[in-house]
Design an enzyme around this catalytic site. Structure first.
Site, PDB file in Angstrom:
ATOM      1  N   ASP A  11      41.130 -60.011  78.217  1.00  0.00           N
ATOM      2  CA  ASP A  11      39.977 -60.847  78.880  1.00  0.00           C
ATOM      3  C   ASP A  11      40.137 -62.093  79.068  1.00  0.00           C
ATOM      4  O   ASP A  11      40.338 -63.088  78.020  1.00  0.00           O
ATOM      5  CB  ASP A  11      38.479 -60.446  77.853  1.00  0.00           C
ATOM      6  N   ASP A 130      29.707 -50.667  81.456  1.00  0.00           N
ATOM      7  CA  ASP A 130      29.316 -51.301  80.424  1.00  0.00           C
ATOM      8  C   ASP A 130      27.816 -50.832  80.138  1.00  0.00           C
ATOM      9  O   ASP A 130      26.891 -51.029  80.814  1.00  0.00           O
ATOM     10  CB  ASP A 130      29.315 -52.914  80.510  1.00  0.00           C
TER      11      ASP A 130
END
Length: 251
Positions: A11, A130
């Site tokens: 990330d 998500d």
């Protein structure tokens, strides 16, 4: 039997790899090129590289970072973050990505998958989903987990596959960074609802969590960050454990 894949996730925020809990409380853990190169050398099957602020800020994807990482790895590279157009997808692939991960854009324009599938093939398109559990339901969130949508995770998974996604990267927001294990119920529900591979994401804290995701959750791959970034165990240690447990992996 197809081998299961081990995928480190990077990330990226402002050019640095970060890691947090439930998408918050981020800590700097290193340079994306250095980490990607290390994981490639250590036996990872793929790398996922995500620009976690691009969608929030309205930026274009970080093409220059993708180019730098792609030059250092010898394994497939999946890239996501800030993608809004078919041109973004094509440019990322030209920059060195093997697959492109789409998330927020899909809730506005799921049809982008159809056009992209015609141009590059479904095998190059990953739908990132998500999910947070709310009132007994699995709700889909976008914009790095900050914005709820009206979509149920199971029905949304079916829709994006029908639109052309060749793979699903499924992240449990509730489990992300908590190291208590993947959401096996969520994994099983999505894996049984779609015909494409599902990557388990969010919650890895021990080797048996990854075995459970691959076996009980029927995932095709496991994605993790903290356990690799902080060297809690190596990719080869994990693969040896999985092989000993009867899980087919590439060593």
């Amino acid at each position: 039997m197809l081998t299961k894949r081990i995928i480190p996730c990077l990330d990226v925020l402002d050019g640095r790899v970060v890691k947090g809990k439930r998408f918050r409380n981020l800590t700097d853990v290193g340079d994306p090129v250095d980490l990607a190169s290390r994981y490639s050398d250590e036996g990872a099957d793929e790398i996922v590289l995500l620009d976690i602020s691009a969608s929030l800020t309205g930026r274009k994807p970080f093409f220059h970072v993708v180019e730098r990482v792609a030059r250092t790895v010898a394994i497939p590279l999946t890239v996501g973050g800030g993608i809004r157009t078919l041109e973004d997808i094509l440019t990322l692939l030209q920059s060195g990505a093997d697959k492109v991960s789409l998330n927020s854009v899909l809730t506005r324009e799921p049809e982008i998958l159809m056009g992209a599938a015609v141009r590059v093939g479904s095998q190059a398109l990953v739908a990132a989903i998500d999910v947070e559990r709310r009132n007994g339901h699995w709700d889909v969130y976008v914009k790095s987990g900050t914005q709820p949508t009206p979509y149920d995770a199971i029905e949304w998974s079916k829709k994006v596959v029908n639109c052309g996604a060749g793979e699903i990267m499924l992240t449990s927001i509730d489990s992300d960074g908590m190291k208590g294990g993947y959401d096996i119920g969520l994994l099983k529900a999505i894996s049984s609802a779609v015909s494409v591979p599902v990557i388990a994401s969010g919650g890895a804290g021990a080797v048996h969590h990854m075995r459970d995701a691959l076996v009980a959750g029927d995932a095709d791959a496991v994605l993790a960050a903290s356990i690799f970034h902080f060297r809690e165990f190596s990719i080869m240690q994990l693969k040896q454990y999985l092989r000993d447990e009867g899980v087919p992996v590439r060593i």
